[in-house]
Scaffold this motif. Structure first.
Motif, PDB file in Angstrom:
ATOM      1  N   SER A 228       0.832  -1.202   0.000  1.00 23.14           N
ATOM      2  CA  SER A 228       0.000   0.000   0.000  1.00 23.14           C
ATOM      3  C   SER A 228       0.870   1.256   0.000  1.00 23.14           C
ATOM      4  O   SER A 228       2.012   1.240   0.470  1.00 23.14           O
ATOM      5  CB  SER A 228      -0.932   0.000   1.206  1.00 23.14           C
ATOM      6  OG  SER A 228      -0.195  -0.056   2.407  1.00 23.14           O
ATOM      7  N   ALA A 229       0.332   2.349  -0.524  1.00 26.13           N
ATOM      8  CA  ALA A 229       1.117   3.578  -0.694  1.00 26.13           C
ATOM      9  C   ALA A 229       0.292   4.794  -0.318  1.00 26.13           C
ATOM     10  O   ALA A 229      -0.934   4.827  -0.502  1.00 26.13           O
ATOM     11  CB  ALA A 229       1.586   3.704  -2.143  1.00 26.13           C
ATOM     12  N   LEU A 230       0.971   5.818   0.204  1.00 27.24           N
ATOM     13  CA  LEU A 230       0.361   7.110   0.502  1.00 27.24           C
ATOM     14  C   LEU A 230       1.080   8.167  -0.328  1.00 27.24           C
ATOM     15  O   LEU A 230       2.238   8.490  -0.076  1.00 27.24           O
ATOM     16  CB  LEU A 230       0.473   7.437   1.987  1.00 27.24           C
ATOM     17  CG  LEU A 230      -0.222   8.719   2.453  1.00 27.24           C
ATOM     18  CD1 LEU A 230      -1.742   8.594   2.287  1.00 27.24           C
ATOM     19  CD2 LEU A 230       0.131   9.034   3.899  1.00 27.24           C
ATOM     20  N   ASN A 231       0.402   8.677  -1.344  1.00 34.40           N
ATOM     21  CA  ASN A 231       0.962   9.691  -2.233  1.00 34.40           C
ATOM     22  C   ASN A 231       0.414  11.067  -1.875  1.00 34.40           C
ATOM     23  O   ASN A 231      -0.628  11.189  -1.236  1.00 34.40           O
ATOM     24  CB  ASN A 231       0.619   9.378  -3.689  1.00 34.40           C
ATOM     25  CG  ASN A 231       1.157   8.029  -4.137  1.00 34.40           C
ATOM     26  OD1 ASN A 231       2.197   7.572  -3.654  1.00 34.40           O
ATOM     27  ND2 ASN A 231       0.461   7.383  -5.049  1.00 34.40           N
ATOM     28  N   SER A 232       1.092  12.113  -2.317  1.00 31.44           N
ATOM     29  CA  SER A 232       0.647  13.482  -2.052  1.00 31.44           C
ATOM     30  C   SER A 232       0.839  14.337  -3.294  1.00 31.44           C
ATOM     31  O   SER A 232       1.613  13.984  -4.197  1.00 31.44           O
ATOM     32  CB  SER A 232       1.420  14.084  -0.872  1.00 31.44           C
ATOM     33  OG  SER A 232       2.820  14.049  -1.114  1.00 31.44           O
ATOM     34  N   ALA A 233       0.147  15.464  -3.339  1.00 30.55           N
ATOM     35  CA  ALA A 233       0.222  16.333  -4.520  1.00 30.55           C
ATOM     36  C   ALA A 233      -0.154  17.761  -4.144  1.00 30.55           C
ATOM     37  O   ALA A 233      -0.904  17.996  -3.195  1.00 30.55           O
ATOM     38  CB  ALA A 233      -0.699  15.819  -5.621  1.00 30.55           C
ATOM     39  N   VAL A 234       0.368  18.687  -4.927  1.00 26.60           N
ATOM     40  CA  VAL A 234      -0.088  20.069  -4.904  1.00 26.60           C
ATOM     41  C   VAL A 234      -0.442  20.447  -6.338  1.00 26.60           C
ATOM     42  O   VAL A 234       0.142  19.913  -7.293  1.00 26.60           O
ATOM     43  CB  VAL A 234       0.986  21.043  -4.352  1.00 26.60           C
ATOM     44  CG1 VAL A 234       1.288  20.730  -2.900  1.00 26.60           C
ATOM     45  CG2 VAL A 234       2.261  20.999  -5.187  1.00 26.60           C
ATOM     46  N   GLY A 235      -1.415  21.335  -6.493  1.00 29.70           N
ATOM     47  CA  GLY A 235      -1.820  21.688  -7.846  1.00 29.70           C
ATOM     48  C   GLY A 235      -2.517  23.021  -7.899  1.00 29.70           C
ATOM     49  O   GLY A 235      -2.793  23.652  -6.871  1.00 29.70           O
ATOM     50  N   ILE A 236      -2.813  23.429  -9.120  1.00 26.94           N
ATOM     51  CA  ILE A 236      -3.590  24.643  -9.335  1.00 26.94           C
ATOM     52  C   ILE A 236      -4.409  24.474 -10.610  1.00 26.94           C
ATOM     53  O   ILE A 236      -3.945  23.877 -11.587  1.00 26.94           O
ATOM     54  CB  ILE A 236      -2.687  25.899  -9.430  1.00 26.94           C
ATOM     55  CG1 ILE A 236      -3.551  27.158  -9.500  1.00 26.94           C
ATOM     56  CG2 ILE A 236      -1.733  25.802 -10.617  1.00 26.94           C
ATOM     57  CD1 ILE A 236      -2.767  28.445  -9.338  1.00 26.94           C
ATOM     58  N   ALA A 237      -5.642  24.948 -10.576  1.00 22.85           N
ATOM     59  CA  ALA A 237      -6.513  24.979 -11.744  1.00 22.85           C
ATOM     60  C   ALA A 237      -6.822  26.433 -12.077  1.00 22.85           C
ATOM     61  O   ALA A 237      -7.167  27.219 -11.195  1.00 22.85           O
ATOM     62  CB  ALA A 237      -7.797  24.201 -11.483  1.00 22.85           C
ATOM     63  N   ILE A 238      -6.670  26.789 -13.348  1.00 25.75           N
ATOM     64  CA  ILE A 238      -6.943  28.143 -13.829  1.00 25.75           C
ATOM     65  C   ILE A 238      -8.074  28.047 -14.848  1.00 25.75           C
ATOM     66  O   ILE A 238      -7.960  27.314 -15.832  1.00 25.75           O
ATOM     67  CB  ILE A 238      -5.691  28.765 -14.472  1.00 25.75           C
ATOM     68  CG1 ILE A 238      -4.525  28.743 -13.475  1.00 25.75           C
ATOM     69  CG2 ILE A 238      -5.977  30.199 -14.938  1.00 25.75           C
ATOM     70  CD1 ILE A 238      -3.186  29.107 -14.108  1.00 25.75           C
ATOM     71  N   SER A 239      -9.165  28.759 -14.594  1.00 25.56           N
ATOM     72  CA  SER A 239     -10.365  28.630 -15.417  1.00 25.56           C
ATOM     73  C   SER A 239     -10.848  29.997 -15.868  1.00 25.56           C
ATOM     74  O   SER A 239     -10.692  30.996 -15.160  1.00 25.56           O
ATOM     75  CB  SER A 239     -11.482  27.937 -14.631  1.00 25.56           C
ATOM     76  OG  SER A 239     -11.030  26.744 -14.032  1.00 25.56           O
ATOM     77  N   THR A 240     -11.481  30.035 -17.065  1.00 21.70           N
ATOM     78  CA  THR A 240     -12.017  31.293 -17.575  1.00 21.70           C
ATOM     79  C   THR A 240     -13.094  31.023 -18.623  1.00 21.70           C
ATOM     80  O   THR A 240     -13.012  30.031 -19.363  1.00 21.70           O
ATOM     81  CB  THR A 240     -10.912  32.164 -18.186  1.00 21.70           C
ATOM     82  OG1 THR A 240     -11.478  33.409 -18.629  1.00 21.70           O
ATOM     83  CG2 THR A 240     -10.238  31.476 -19.352  1.00 21.70           C
ATOM     84  N   PRO A 241     -14.098  31.905 -18.718  1.00 25.48           N
ATOM     85  CA  PRO A 241     -15.127  31.766 -19.752  1.00 25.48           C
ATOM     86  C   PRO A 241     -14.885  32.670 -20.972  1.00 25.48           C
ATOM     87  O   PRO A 241     -15.795  32.873 -21.764  1.00 25.48           O
ATOM     88  CB  PRO A 241     -16.391  32.190 -19.004  1.00 25.48           C
ATOM     89  CG  PRO A 241     -15.897  33.267 -18.084  1.00 25.48           C
ATOM     90  CD  PRO A 241     -14.502  32.879 -17.682  1.00 25.48           C
ATOM     91  N   ILE A 242     -13.703  33.213 -21.136  1.00 21.11           N
ATOM     92  CA  ILE A 242     -13.504  34.272 -22.131  1.00 21.11           C
ATOM     93  C   ILE A 242     -13.156  33.764 -23.523  1.00 21.11           C
ATOM     94  O   ILE A 242     -13.180  34.548 -24.475  1.00 21.11           O
ATOM     95  CB  ILE A 242     -12.413  35.271 -21.662  1.00 21.11           C
ATOM     96  CG1 ILE A 242     -11.047  34.580 -21.570  1.00 21.11           C
ATOM     97  CG2 ILE A 242     -12.803  35.898 -20.332  1.00 21.11           C
ATOM     98  CD1 ILE A 242      -9.915  35.542 -21.204  1.00 21.11           C
ATOM     99  N   PHE A 243     -12.850  32.465 -23.703  1.00 27.69           N
ATOM    100  CA  PHE A 243     -12.418  31.978 -25.009  1.00 27.69           C
ATOM    101  C   PHE A 243     -13.543  31.273 -25.758  1.00 27.69           C
ATOM    102  O   PHE A 243     -14.141  30.313 -25.265  1.00 27.69           O
ATOM    103  CB  PHE A 243     -11.231  31.017 -24.865  1.00 27.69           C
ATOM    104  CG  PHE A 243     -10.001  31.664 -24.277  1.00 27.69           C
ATOM    105  CD1 PHE A 243      -9.352  32.683 -24.939  1.00 27.69           C
ATOM    106  CD2 PHE A 243      -9.496  31.233 -23.065  1.00 27.69           C
ATOM    107  CE1 PHE A 243      -8.224  33.284 -24.407  1.00 27.69           C
ATOM    108  CE2 PHE A 243      -8.361  31.820 -22.519  1.00 27.69           C
ATOM    109  CZ  PHE A 243      -7.725  32.854 -23.197  1.00 27.69           C
ATOM    110  N   PHE A 244     -13.843  31.745 -26.983  1.00 31.19           N
ATOM    111  CA  PHE A 244     -14.744  31.076 -27.934  1.00 31.19           C
ATOM    112  C   PHE A 244     -16.137  30.814 -27.366  1.00 31.19           C
ATOM    113  O   PHE A 244     -16.803  29.852 -27.757  1.00 31.19           O
ATOM    114  CB  PHE A 244     -14.127  29.745 -28.406  1.00 31.19           C
ATOM    115  CG  PHE A 244     -12.704  29.882 -28.882  1.00 31.19           C
ATOM    116  CD1 PHE A 244     -12.412  30.556 -30.062  1.00 31.19           C
ATOM    117  CD2 PHE A 244     -11.667  29.344 -28.133  1.00 31.19           C
ATOM    118  CE1 PHE A 244     -11.099  30.687 -30.489  1.00 31.19           C
ATOM    119  CE2 PHE A 244     -10.351  29.467 -28.552  1.00 31.19           C
ATOM    120  CZ  PHE A 244     -10.063  30.147 -29.738  1.00 31.19           C
TER     121      PHE A 244
END
Length: 254
Positions: free
Chosen positions: A199-215
Protein backbone atom coordinates in the motif's frame (compact mmCIF):
# COMPACT_ATOMS: atom_id res chain seq x y z
CA UNK A 1 9.35 14.73 7.15
CA UNK A 2 7.94 15.99 3.84
CA UNK A 3 4.72 14.02 4.34
CA UNK A 4 4.30 15.39 7.88
CA UNK A 5 4.53 18.95 6.56
CA UNK A 6 1.89 18.24 3.91
CA UNK A 7 -0.48 16.67 6.45
CA UNK A 8 0.06 19.65 8.78
CA UNK A 9 -0.73 22.08 5.95
CA UNK A 10 -3.88 20.12 5.16
CA UNK A 11 -5.01 20.17 8.79
CA UNK A 12 -4.43 23.92 9.12
CA UNK A 13 -6.28 24.74 5.92
CA UNK A 14 -9.21 22.51 6.88
CA UNK A 15 -9.52 24.27 10.24
CA UNK A 16 -9.73 27.64 8.45
CA UNK A 17 -12.31 26.35 5.96
CA UNK A 18 -14.58 24.87 8.61
CA UNK A 19 -15.15 28.26 10.25
CA UNK A 20 -16.08 30.06 7.03
CA UNK A 21 -19.75 31.07 7.16
CA UNK A 22 -21.26 30.95 3.66
CA UNK A 23 -21.08 28.83 0.49
CA UNK A 24 -18.66 30.24 -2.10
CA UNK A 25 -20.17 32.51 -4.74
CA UNK A 26 -17.22 31.88 -7.05
CA UNK A 27 -17.89 28.15 -7.29
CA UNK A 28 -21.48 28.77 -8.35
CA UNK A 29 -20.12 30.65 -11.37
CA UNK A 30 -17.74 27.77 -12.13
CA UNK A 31 -20.53 25.19 -12.31
CA UNK A 32 -23.40 26.35 -14.60
CA UNK A 33 -26.27 24.02 -15.60
CA UNK A 34 -27.13 22.48 -18.99
CA UNK A 35 -25.89 20.27 -21.85
CA UNK A 36 -22.33 20.77 -22.98
CA UNK A 37 -19.72 19.55 -25.44
CA UNK A 38 -15.99 20.01 -25.77
CA UNK A 39 -12.65 18.26 -25.51
CA UNK A 40 -9.99 17.46 -23.00
CA UNK A 41 -6.28 16.73 -23.26
CA UNK A 42 -4.19 15.23 -20.50
CA UNK A 43 -0.39 15.00 -20.51
CA UNK A 44 1.18 12.98 -17.72
CA UNK A 45 4.93 12.62 -17.15
CA UNK A 46 5.25 8.91 -16.34
CA UNK A 47 7.51 7.59 -13.59
CA UNK A 48 8.09 4.25 -15.32
CA UNK A 49 11.56 3.61 -16.79
CA UNK A 50 11.73 4.50 -20.47
CA UNK A 51 8.10 5.67 -20.60
CA UNK A 52 8.33 9.39 -21.30
CA UNK A 53 4.75 10.65 -21.14
CA UNK A 54 1.15 9.57 -21.47
CA UNK A 55 -1.08 11.70 -23.70
CA UNK A 56 -4.84 11.32 -23.20
CA UNK A 57 -7.21 12.98 -25.71
CA UNK A 58 -10.80 13.07 -24.50
CA UNK A 59 -13.84 14.19 -26.56
CA UNK A 60 -16.55 15.41 -24.22
CA UNK A 61 -20.34 15.27 -24.40
CA UNK A 62 -21.96 16.00 -21.09
CA UNK A 63 -24.68 17.44 -18.91
CA UNK A 64 -24.75 19.24 -15.59
CA UNK A 65 -27.78 19.71 -13.35
CA UNK A 66 -28.12 20.43 -9.65
CA UNK A 67 -27.69 16.73 -8.84
CA UNK A 68 -26.19 15.01 -11.90
CA UNK A 69 -22.91 15.81 -13.66
CA UNK A 70 -21.82 13.92 -16.78
CA UNK A 71 -18.51 15.10 -18.18
CA UNK A 72 -17.46 12.59 -20.81
CA UNK A 73 -16.68 9.35 -18.91
CA UNK A 74 -16.72 11.18 -15.54
CA UNK A 75 -20.11 10.89 -13.82
CA UNK A 76 -21.29 12.03 -10.39
CA UNK A 77 -24.71 12.13 -8.76
CA UNK A 78 -25.59 13.94 -5.55
CA UNK A 79 -27.52 11.59 -3.25
CA UNK A 80 -27.83 13.83 -0.21
CA UNK A 81 -27.05 17.36 0.92
CA UNK A 82 -26.77 18.30 4.59
CA UNK A 83 -26.18 22.03 4.91
CA UNK A 84 -22.78 22.52 3.25
CA UNK A 85 -21.88 18.84 2.83
CA UNK A 86 -22.78 16.96 -0.36
CA UNK A 87 -22.67 13.15 -0.62
CA UNK A 88 -22.17 11.79 -4.13
CA UNK A 89 -21.77 8.55 -6.02
CA UNK A 90 -19.05 8.75 -8.67
CA UNK A 91 -17.77 6.94 -11.76
CA UNK A 92 -14.41 7.81 -13.31
CA UNK A 93 -11.86 6.23 -15.67
CA UNK A 94 -8.40 5.25 -14.45
CA UNK A 95 -5.87 6.13 -17.13
CA UNK A 96 -3.09 3.85 -15.94
CA UNK A 97 -1.39 0.74 -17.24
CA UNK A 98 1.08 -0.26 -19.94
CA UNK A 99 1.95 -2.86 -22.56
CA UNK A 100 5.21 -4.07 -24.10
CA UNK A 101 5.24 -1.30 -26.73
CA UNK A 102 5.43 1.47 -24.13
CA UNK A 103 8.96 0.75 -22.89
CA UNK A 104 11.69 -1.91 -23.01
CA UNK A 105 11.26 -2.39 -19.26
CA UNK A 106 7.84 -3.96 -19.95
CA UNK A 107 9.02 -6.56 -22.51
CA UNK A 108 7.91 -9.99 -21.33
CA UNK A 109 5.34 -8.61 -18.89
CA UNK A 110 1.58 -8.99 -18.93
CA UNK A 111 -0.39 -5.96 -20.05
CA UNK A 112 -1.71 -3.69 -17.29
CA UNK A 113 -5.05 -2.39 -18.46
CA UNK A 114 -7.15 0.76 -18.29
CA UNK A 115 -10.00 0.48 -15.80
CA UNK A 116 -13.00 2.27 -14.32
CA UNK A 117 -13.49 3.25 -10.68
CA UNK A 118 -16.75 3.78 -8.82
CA UNK A 119 -17.36 4.92 -5.29
CA UNK A 120 -18.58 7.57 -2.87
CA UNK A 121 -17.46 11.09 -2.04
CA UNK A 122 -18.29 13.78 0.50
CA UNK A 123 -17.75 17.42 -0.47
CA UNK A 124 -17.78 20.35 1.93
CA UNK A 125 -17.95 23.91 0.56
CA UNK A 126 -17.94 27.22 2.40
CA UNK A 127 -16.90 30.71 1.27
CA UNK A 128 -15.00 29.38 -1.78
CA UNK A 129 -13.24 26.63 0.19
CA UNK A 130 -13.74 23.01 -0.87
CA UNK A 131 -12.84 19.81 0.97
CA UNK A 132 -13.40 16.59 -0.96
CA UNK A 133 -13.10 13.08 0.50
CA UNK A 134 -13.57 10.04 -1.73
CA UNK A 135 -13.37 6.25 -1.72
CA UNK A 136 -13.10 4.60 -5.15
CA UNK A 137 -12.87 0.93 -6.16
CA UNK A 138 -11.88 -0.74 -9.44
CA UNK A 139 -15.18 -2.07 -10.82
CA UNK A 140 -13.66 -3.81 -13.88
CA UNK A 141 -11.52 -6.05 -11.63
CA UNK A 142 -8.24 -5.19 -13.33
CA UNK A 143 -6.35 -4.39 -10.14
CA UNK A 144 -9.38 -5.06 -7.89
CA UNK A 145 -7.89 -2.34 -5.68
CA UNK A 146 -9.19 0.84 -4.13
CA UNK A 147 -8.11 4.43 -3.49
CA UNK A 148 -8.97 6.76 -0.61
CA UNK A 149 -8.25 10.44 -1.19
CA UNK A 150 -8.63 13.85 0.44
CA UNK A 151 -8.29 17.19 -1.34
CA UNK A 152 -8.50 20.75 -0.13
CA UNK A 153 -8.85 23.72 -2.49
CA UNK A 154 -9.88 27.37 -2.48
CA UNK A 155 -11.25 29.40 -5.40
CA UNK A 156 -10.11 32.97 -6.12
CA UNK A 157 -11.31 35.37 -8.80
CA UNK A 158 -9.43 38.03 -10.72
CA UNK A 159 -11.67 39.61 -13.36
CA UNK A 160 -12.92 36.78 -15.63
CA UNK A 161 -10.21 34.36 -14.45
CA UNK A 162 -10.62 31.88 -11.60
CA UNK A 163 -7.73 30.30 -9.69
CA UNK A 164 -8.03 27.24 -7.46
CA UNK A 165 -4.86 26.02 -5.70
CA UNK A 166 -5.20 22.69 -3.94
CA UNK A 167 -3.34 20.07 -1.94
CA UNK A 168 -4.22 16.38 -1.70
CA UNK A 169 -3.23 13.02 -0.30
CA UNK A 170 -4.26 9.59 -1.60
CA UNK A 171 -4.00 6.10 -0.19
CA UNK A 172 -3.67 3.20 -2.65
CA UNK A 173 -4.15 -0.32 -1.36
CA UNK A 174 -1.64 -3.13 -1.99
CA UNK A 175 -3.73 -4.71 -4.80
CA UNK A 176 -3.67 -1.48 -6.78
CA UNK A 177 0.06 -0.88 -6.25
CA UNK A 178 0.98 -4.49 -7.03
CA UNK A 179 -1.05 -4.52 -10.26
CA UNK A 180 0.43 -1.33 -11.73
CA UNK A 181 3.96 -1.47 -10.23
CA UNK A 182 4.57 -5.09 -9.25
CA UNK A 183 6.59 -7.71 -11.13
CA UNK A 184 5.26 -11.26 -10.93
CA UNK A 185 7.45 -14.35 -10.62
CA UNK A 186 6.78 -15.28 -14.28
CA UNK A 187 7.73 -11.72 -15.34
CA UNK A 188 11.05 -11.51 -13.49
CA UNK A 189 14.29 -11.16 -15.47
CA UNK A 190 17.94 -10.29 -14.79
CA UNK A 191 17.19 -6.59 -15.34
CA UNK A 192 13.77 -6.76 -13.65
CA UNK A 193 13.59 -8.67 -10.34
CA UNK A 194 10.34 -9.89 -8.86
CA UNK A 195 8.56 -7.19 -6.86
CA UNK A 196 5.39 -7.28 -4.79
CA UNK A 197 3.72 -3.91 -4.30
CA UNK A 198 2.52 -2.72 -0.90
CA UNK A 199 0.00 0.00 0.00
CA UNK A 200 1.12 3.58 -0.69
CA UNK A 201 0.36 7.11 0.50
CA UNK A 202 0.96 9.69 -2.23
CA UNK A 203 0.65 13.48 -2.05
CA UNK A 204 0.22 16.33 -4.52
CA UNK A 205 -0.09 20.07 -4.90
CA UNK A 206 -1.82 21.69 -7.85
CA UNK A 207 -3.59 24.64 -9.33
CA UNK A 208 -6.51 24.98 -11.74
CA UNK A 209 -6.94 28.14 -13.83
CA UNK A 210 -10.37 28.63 -15.42
CA UNK A 211 -12.02 31.29 -17.58
CA UNK A 212 -15.13 31.77 -19.75
CA UNK A 213 -13.50 34.27 -22.13
CA UNK A 214 -12.42 31.98 -25.01
CA UNK A 215 -14.74 31.08 -27.93
CA UNK A 216 -17.91 31.49 -25.88
CA UNK A 217 -17.06 28.46 -23.74
CA UNK A 218 -15.31 27.49 -20.54
CA UNK A 219 -11.57 26.72 -20.49
CA UNK A 220 -9.57 25.18 -17.68
CA UNK A 221 -5.88 24.39 -17.32
CA UNK A 222 -4.87 22.24 -14.35
CA UNK A 223 -1.31 21.47 -13.25
CA UNK A 224 -0.42 18.93 -10.55
CA UNK A 225 2.91 17.99 -9.00
CA UNK A 226 2.88 14.55 -7.37
CA UNK A 227 5.09 12.77 -4.83
CA UNK A 228 5.03 8.95 -4.80
CA UNK A 229 5.44 6.66 -1.81
CA UNK A 230 8.48 4.37 -1.46
CA UNK A 231 6.14 1.41 -1.94
CA UNK A 232 5.87 2.56 -5.57
CA UNK A 233 9.30 4.06 -6.24
CA UNK A 234 11.08 0.92 -4.96
CA UNK A 235 9.60 -1.00 -7.91
CA UNK A 236 12.17 -2.03 -10.59
CA UNK A 237 9.74 -0.56 -13.15
CA UNK A 238 10.03 2.95 -11.70
CA UNK A 239 12.80 5.54 -12.09
CA UNK A 240 11.30 8.75 -10.64
CA UNK A 241 9.69 9.56 -7.29
CA UNK A 242 7.82 12.65 -8.52
CA UNK A 243 6.01 13.69 -11.67
CA UNK A 244 3.99 16.54 -13.14
CA UNK A 245 0.73 16.37 -15.07
CA UNK A 246 -1.27 18.85 -17.14
CA UNK A 247 -4.94 18.84 -18.09
CA UNK A 248 -6.57 21.19 -20.60
CA UNK A 249 -10.37 21.20 -20.82
CA UNK A 250 -12.70 23.21 -23.02
CA UNK A 251 -16.46 22.93 -22.83
CA UNK A 252 -19.35 24.89 -24.27
CA UNK A 253 -23.07 24.75 -23.58
CA UNK A 254 -25.46 23.92 -26.42
Amino acid sequence: MKMKKIVLMLACLISNAVFADERGAIRAQLEPIGFLYGFGLGVNKEIYKGYDRRVIPLPIIGYRSEDLTVYGPFVSYEMLELKDIEFQVQLSPRFQGFDESDSDIFIGMDERKFSMDAGLSAKYERQNWKINLSAMHDILNKSNGYELSAQLGRAFKSGPVFFEPNISVSYLDSKHVDYYYGVGAHEAANFRPQFTGDSALNSAVGIAISTPIFFGGFTQLAIDYNWFDDSITDSPLVEDDTNISFRLLFSKFF
